[in-house]
Design a protein around this motif. Structure first.
Motif, PDB file in Angstrom:
ATOM      1  N   PRO A 173      90.131  65.507  58.865  1.00  0.00           N
ATOM      2  CA  PRO A 173      90.090  66.693  57.998  1.00  0.00           C
ATOM      3  C   PRO A 173      88.948  66.708  56.992  1.00  0.00           C
ATOM      4  N   ILE A 174      88.634  65.578  56.402  1.00  0.00           N
ATOM      5  CA  ILE A 174      87.575  65.540  55.399  1.00  0.00           C
ATOM      6  C   ILE A 174      86.209  65.703  56.050  1.00  0.00           C
ATOM      7  N   ALA A 175      85.978  65.013  57.179  1.00  0.00           N
ATOM      8  CA  ALA A 175      84.710  65.149  57.898  1.00  0.00           C
ATOM      9  C   ALA A 175      84.543  66.581  58.419  1.00  0.00           C
ATOM     10  N   ALA A 176      85.643  67.191  58.867  1.00  0.00           N
ATOM     11  CA  ALA A 176      85.575  68.572  59.360  1.00  0.00           C
ATOM     12  C   ALA A 176      85.188  69.526  58.242  1.00  0.00           C
ATOM     13  N   TYR A 177      85.764  69.319  57.066  1.00  0.00           N
ATOM     14  CA  TYR A 177      85.430  70.184  55.928  1.00  0.00           C
ATOM     15  C   TYR A 177      83.953  70.036  55.555  1.00  0.00           C
ATOM     16  N   ASP A 178      83.457  68.804  55.531  1.00  0.00           N
ATOM     17  CA  ASP A 178      82.045  68.570  55.208  1.00  0.00           C
ATOM     18  C   ASP A 178      81.132  69.244  56.233  1.00  0.00           C
ATOM     19  N   PHE A 179      81.500  69.121  57.515  1.00  0.00           N
ATOM     20  CA  PHE A 179      80.681  69.703  58.573  1.00  0.00           C
ATOM     21  C   PHE A 179      80.646  71.232  58.461  1.00  0.00           C
ATOM     22  N   LEU A 180      81.800  71.847  58.222  1.00  0.00           N
ATOM     23  CA  LEU A 180      81.847  73.297  58.104  1.00  0.00           C
ATOM     24  C   LEU A 180      81.123  73.782  56.850  1.00  0.00           C
ATOM     25  N   SER A 181      81.121  72.966  55.809  1.00  0.00           N
ATOM     26  CA  SER A 181      80.373  73.327  54.602  1.00  0.00           C
ATOM     27  C   SER A 181      78.881  73.391  54.887  1.00  0.00           C
ATOM     28  N   ILE A 182      78.387  72.491  55.718  1.00  0.00           N
ATOM     29  CA  ILE A 182      76.976  72.519  56.108  1.00  0.00           C
ATOM     30  C   ILE A 182      76.684  73.764  56.935  1.00  0.00           C
ATOM     31  N   LEU A 183      77.589  74.114  57.846  1.00  0.00           N
ATOM     32  CA  LEU A 183      77.394  75.336  58.631  1.00  0.00           C
ATOM     33  C   LEU A 183      77.322  76.562  57.719  1.00  0.00           C
ATOM     34  N   ARG A 184      78.153  76.570  56.708  1.00  0.00           N
ATOM     35  CA  ARG A 184      78.142  77.700  55.783  1.00  0.00           C
ATOM     36  C   ARG A 184      76.790  77.790  55.069  1.00  0.00           C
ATOM     37  N   ARG A 185      76.246  76.647  54.663  1.00  0.00           N
ATOM     38  CA  ARG A 185      74.934  76.644  54.007  1.00  0.00           C
ATOM     39  C   ARG A 185      73.845  77.147  54.956  1.00  0.00           C
ATOM     40  N   LEU A 186      73.904  76.683  56.194  1.00  0.00           N
ATOM     41  CA  LEU A 186      72.895  77.114  57.167  1.00  0.00           C
ATOM     42  C   LEU A 186      72.943  78.622  57.378  1.00  0.00           C
ATOM     43  N   ASN A 187      74.149  79.159  57.385  1.00  0.00           N
ATOM     44  CA  ASN A 187      74.314  80.598  57.595  1.00  0.00           C
ATOM     45  C   ASN A 187      73.888  81.404  56.369  1.00  0.00           C
ATOM     46  N   GLU A 188      74.289  80.962  55.193  1.00  0.00           N
ATOM     47  CA  GLU A 188      74.035  81.734  53.985  1.00  0.00           C
ATOM     48  C   GLU A 188      72.615  81.542  53.450  1.00  0.00           C
ATOM     49  N   GLU A 189      72.082  80.311  53.522  1.00  0.00           N
ATOM     50  CA  GLU A 189      70.785  80.030  52.916  1.00  0.00           C
ATOM     51  C   GLU A 189      69.618  80.213  53.878  1.00  0.00           C
ATOM     52  N   PHE A 190      69.869  80.057  55.177  1.00  0.00           N
ATOM     53  CA  PHE A 190      68.789  80.163  56.155  1.00  0.00           C
ATOM     54  C   PHE A 190      68.983  81.338  57.113  1.00  0.00           C
ATOM     55  N   SER A 191      70.106  82.059  56.956  1.00  0.00           N
ATOM     56  CA  SER A 191      70.423  83.234  57.779  1.00  0.00           C
ATOM     57  C   SER A 191      70.417  82.921  59.265  1.00  0.00           C
ATOM     58  N   ILE A 192      70.869  81.701  59.629  1.00  0.00           N
ATOM     59  CA  ILE A 192      71.021  81.353  61.040  1.00  0.00           C
ATOM     60  C   ILE A 192      72.296  82.017  61.571  1.00  0.00           C
ATOM     61  N   THR A 193      72.165  82.739  62.656  1.00  0.00           N
ATOM     62  CA  THR A 193      73.320  83.391  63.274  1.00  0.00           C
ATOM     63  C   THR A 193      74.189  82.339  63.953  1.00  0.00           C
ATOM     64  N   ILE A 194      75.488  82.406  63.734  1.00  0.00           N
ATOM     65  CA  ILE A 194      76.407  81.408  64.283  1.00  0.00           C
ATOM     66  C   ILE A 194      77.533  82.103  65.030  1.00  0.00           C
ATOM     67  N   MET A 195      77.777  81.644  66.253  1.00  0.00           N
ATOM     68  CA  MET A 195      78.955  82.048  67.020  1.00  0.00           C
ATOM     69  C   MET A 195      79.723  80.774  67.346  1.00  0.00           C
ATOM     70  N   ALA A 196      80.996  80.727  66.968  1.00  0.00           N
ATOM     71  CA  ALA A 196      81.765  79.494  67.124  1.00  0.00           C
ATOM     72  C   ALA A 196      83.143  79.772  67.682  1.00  0.00           C
ATOM     73  N   THR A 197      83.620  78.859  68.530  1.00  0.00           N
ATOM     74  CA  THR A 197      85.039  78.818  68.879  1.00  0.00           C
ATOM     75  C   THR A 197      85.671  77.723  68.037  1.00  0.00           C
ATOM     76  N   GLU A 198      86.851  77.954  67.551  1.00  0.00           N
ATOM     77  CA  GLU A 198      87.493  76.955  66.694  1.00  0.00           C
ATOM     78  C   GLU A 198      88.968  77.277  66.573  1.00  0.00           C
ATOM     79  N   HIS A 199      89.811  76.236  66.733  1.00  0.00           N
ATOM     80  CA  HIS A 199      91.243  76.416  66.564  1.00  0.00           C
ATOM     81  C   HIS A 199      91.685  76.048  65.151  1.00  0.00           C
ATOM     82  N   LYS A 200      90.939  75.190  64.471  1.00  0.00           N
ATOM     83  CA  LYS A 200      91.255  74.836  63.085  1.00  0.00           C
ATOM     84  C   LYS A 200      90.546  75.834  62.174  1.00  0.00           C
ATOM     85  N   ILE A 201      91.211  76.921  61.879  1.00  0.00           N
ATOM     86  CA  ILE A 201      90.502  78.029  61.230  1.00  0.00           C
ATOM     87  C   ILE A 201      90.739  78.111  59.727  1.00  0.00           C
ATOM     88  N   ASP A 202      91.578  77.260  59.155  1.00  0.00           N
ATOM     89  CA  ASP A 202      91.879  77.366  57.731  1.00  0.00           C
ATOM     90  C   ASP A 202      90.631  77.212  56.870  1.00  0.00           C
TER      91      ASP A 202
END
Length: 589
Positions: A173-202
């Motif tokens: 759970p902690i590593a997953a949160y850290d990883f998703l936080s990086i994805l959020r930065r990439l999307n918001e700060e670099f405007s990289i388009t992201i398409m993801a499948t994910e079952h852990k959606i919280d």
């Protein structure tokens, strides 16, 4: 102009029905899009068709456009550099031995100069905090570090689009949160388009721009997060795909009068704000009655639940294990496994959960200490990578096999489907068994796990969740006394997870002992009776799920984080419904 546009797109695997049907979908530059849906609904197939290099074999109709160009006519160099694909299993993506070579590999293939390669690698390694690990072997990294290396190796190419297939399925759970936080930065700060499948959606749902719900290859819903929550809640299947915080909101809304103009909460902060608006109602008579009366009984049940299974089937005594002299994974483990219990082992990536499970199942031998177990025990084991169990060309042939990992002489089947009738305290006598599996039992098993439509498919062509169910069904053919499951919910959608839990609980009621490792805290909290938490090579905690998770701030369920101020011991949605007397909602199983 849309960056990705599906125009009446359909796809069919050879000799199968359509995996995707009449898909029309636009993804704008800089959008973060989440694909949800049951296993086999077409999520991974949709992503794979965008990436020419891994396009699945099959027949397609319609067109996919990338930046206005038919994606099948896209130049190879542009496809390789501008569209990155991250696999569910980090191991599937590695091509080099150490971190530096792995990150630089794609740049070398593109023919960049040495100076440019060093500049890009230095920048990305520093951004991801991998500069201290450049010369480490990739096999020595934790699961979270492996996914970061894979993501880094994609980003050095400066992609415009990232395709992510269950990127956190093997992360704690902690590593997953850290990883998703990086994805959020990439999307918001670099405007990289992201398409993801994910079952852990919280963790993911609060910052996406659009959610797309698929069912049987069709798009069922598509909308921005808050609006799609209202639509999906009306569907008895798709309400299970909503964040826990949002589901609690709808549960309370069905019983209590919500204040006007309240937005649907998507994260813990918004959820707690919503609860504060209902404060007077939540602190009313129903909660007071429960706290005054039933809570004591719950505490007693919690204390007694560890003692209700008395017969010890297996015991670890001072078990030590290390893969190399300097890397000791397990340090003096003492653990009992009792008949009929459902035990979950939790901990961060690299803490030794899988190692301990393999020692218990006999696949590894302890280097110090011993494992004591009763005579004539039959053990079933399902690896976290289900592909390891597959050797045949079709699912049907896989389920015809009688051999188990522990030898033919232990592969006895004497009606393990007996749980469909009255539960019993022990397995049936197998003295008359000839080691064969009856056709009726096999058919019942196929029906139980919903595998009938997969029988003609190659196991490798099934989705991750389907592969997991096939591997578990295959292990049950051995009629085991103890079933060992390594990350059984990895890659399984929420509804399939509920169905799997229902099957495992029925098997447990009939006397099957289940031991599993998992990163899925919600699953462990809801369905297991006992949790052990591994840390620094030892067992840090061994207690009931309620005791383990209600005392944690970070390593706990999203439900507990949201309602902790009102129901500090509540860790599941079922607990919320029970303690706040919400009876009108029944989730699909």
């Amino acid at each position: 102009m849309a960056l990705i546009e599906f125009e009446n797109f359909s796809f069919r695997y050879p000799k199968q029905k359509n995996a995707l049907s009449n898909i029309n979908l636009n993804v704008s530059p800089g959008e973060f899009v989440l694909l949800c849906g049951p296993s086999g609904s077409g999520k991974t197939t949709l992503l794979a068709n965008i990436k020419n290099e891994i396009k699945p074999v099959g027949d397609s109709e319609g067109t996919i456009y990338y930046d206005g160009v038919d994606i099948r006519n896209l130049e190879e160099e542009r496809s390789a550099s501008e569209i990155g694909f991250l696999f569910q299993n980090p191991e599937d993506q590695f091509v080099s031995d150490n971190v530096l070579q792995e990150i630089a590999f794609s740049l070398e293939n593109m023919g960049l100069s040495t100076g440019e390669i060093r500049n890009r690698v230095a920048e990305m390694a520093a951004f991801f905090g991998l500069d201290k690990h450049l010369y480490r072997n990739v096999s020595e990294l934790s699961g979270g570090q492996k996914q970061l290396v894979n993501l880094c190796s994609l980003l050095v190419l400066k992609p415009k689009l990232l395709l992510l297939d269950e990127p956190t399925s093997q992360l704690d759970p902690i590593a997953a949160y850290d990883f998703l936080s990086i994805l959020r930065r990439l999307n918001e700060e670099f405007s990289i388009t992201i398409m993801a499948t994910e079952h852990k959606i919280d963790n993911l749902f609060p910052f996406i721009d659009k959610a797309v719900f698929l069912e049987d290859g069709f798009i069922k819903y598509r909308d921005e997060p808050r609006r799609i929550c209202s639509e999906a809640w009306k569907n008895n299947i798709f309400r299970n795909y909503l964040p826990s915080v949002t589901r609690i909101h709808f549960l309370l809304q069905s019983k209590y009068q919500s204040p006007n103009k309240v937005e649907i909460p998507l994260n813990i902060r918004e959820g707690r704000r919503y609860l504060s608006l209902l404060d007077n109602q939540l602190n009313g008579i129903p909660r007071a009655q429960l706290n005054g009366g039933l809570k004591l009984n719950e505490d007693l049940n919690s204390q007694n639940s560890l003692d209700k299974h008395s017969k010890v089937l297996m015991e670890c005594k001072d078990v030590w294990f290390g893969y190399v002299k300097e890397h000791i994974v397990l340090k003096g483990i003492f653990l009992q496994v009792k008949q009929g219990e459902f035990l979950s082992m939790l901990g961060g990536n690299g803490t030794g959960k899988t190692t301990l499970l393999q020692i218990l199942s006999g696949l590894l031998k302890p280097q110090k200490g011993k494992v004591i177990h009763g005579k004539n025990l039959t053990l079933g084991y399902v690896h976290q990578n289900p592909l390891i169990h597959f050797r045949q060309k079709t699912v049907e042939e896989e389920l015809m096999e009688l051999s188990a990992e522990f030898g033919e002489d232990e592969s006895r089947s004497t009606g393990f489907l007996g749980f469909l009738s009255e539960p019993s305290s022990s397995k049936p006598d197998d003295s008359s068994s000839d080691g064969s599996v009856s056709e009726q039992e096999r058919e019942e098993l196929i029906d139980l796990f919903g595998l009938s439509e997969l029988l003609g498919k190659h196991p490798y062509d099934c989705s991750g969740g389907e592969q997991q169910k096939i591997a578990i069904a295959k292990a049950l053919l051995t009629n085991p006394d103890i079933l060992f499951l390594d990350e059984p919910t990895k890659g399984i959608d929420p509804v399939s997870k509920l169905q799997l839990a229902d099957k495992l609980k029925k098997l447990q009621e009939n006397g099957l002992t289940i031991v599993m490792t998992t990163h899925d805290i919600e699953f462990a909290a809801q369905y297991t009776e006992r949790c052990v938490l591994l840390f620094d090579g030892g067992l840090q905690v061994d207690d009931t799920p309620k005791s383990v998770f209600s005392n944690n701030n970070f390593y706990t369920t999203f439900v507990n984080r949201m309602v902790k101020d009102y129901l500090p011991d509540c860790i599941t949605l079922e607990g919320v419904k029970e303690q706040w007397m919400i009876k009108e909602i029944k989730f699909c199983i």
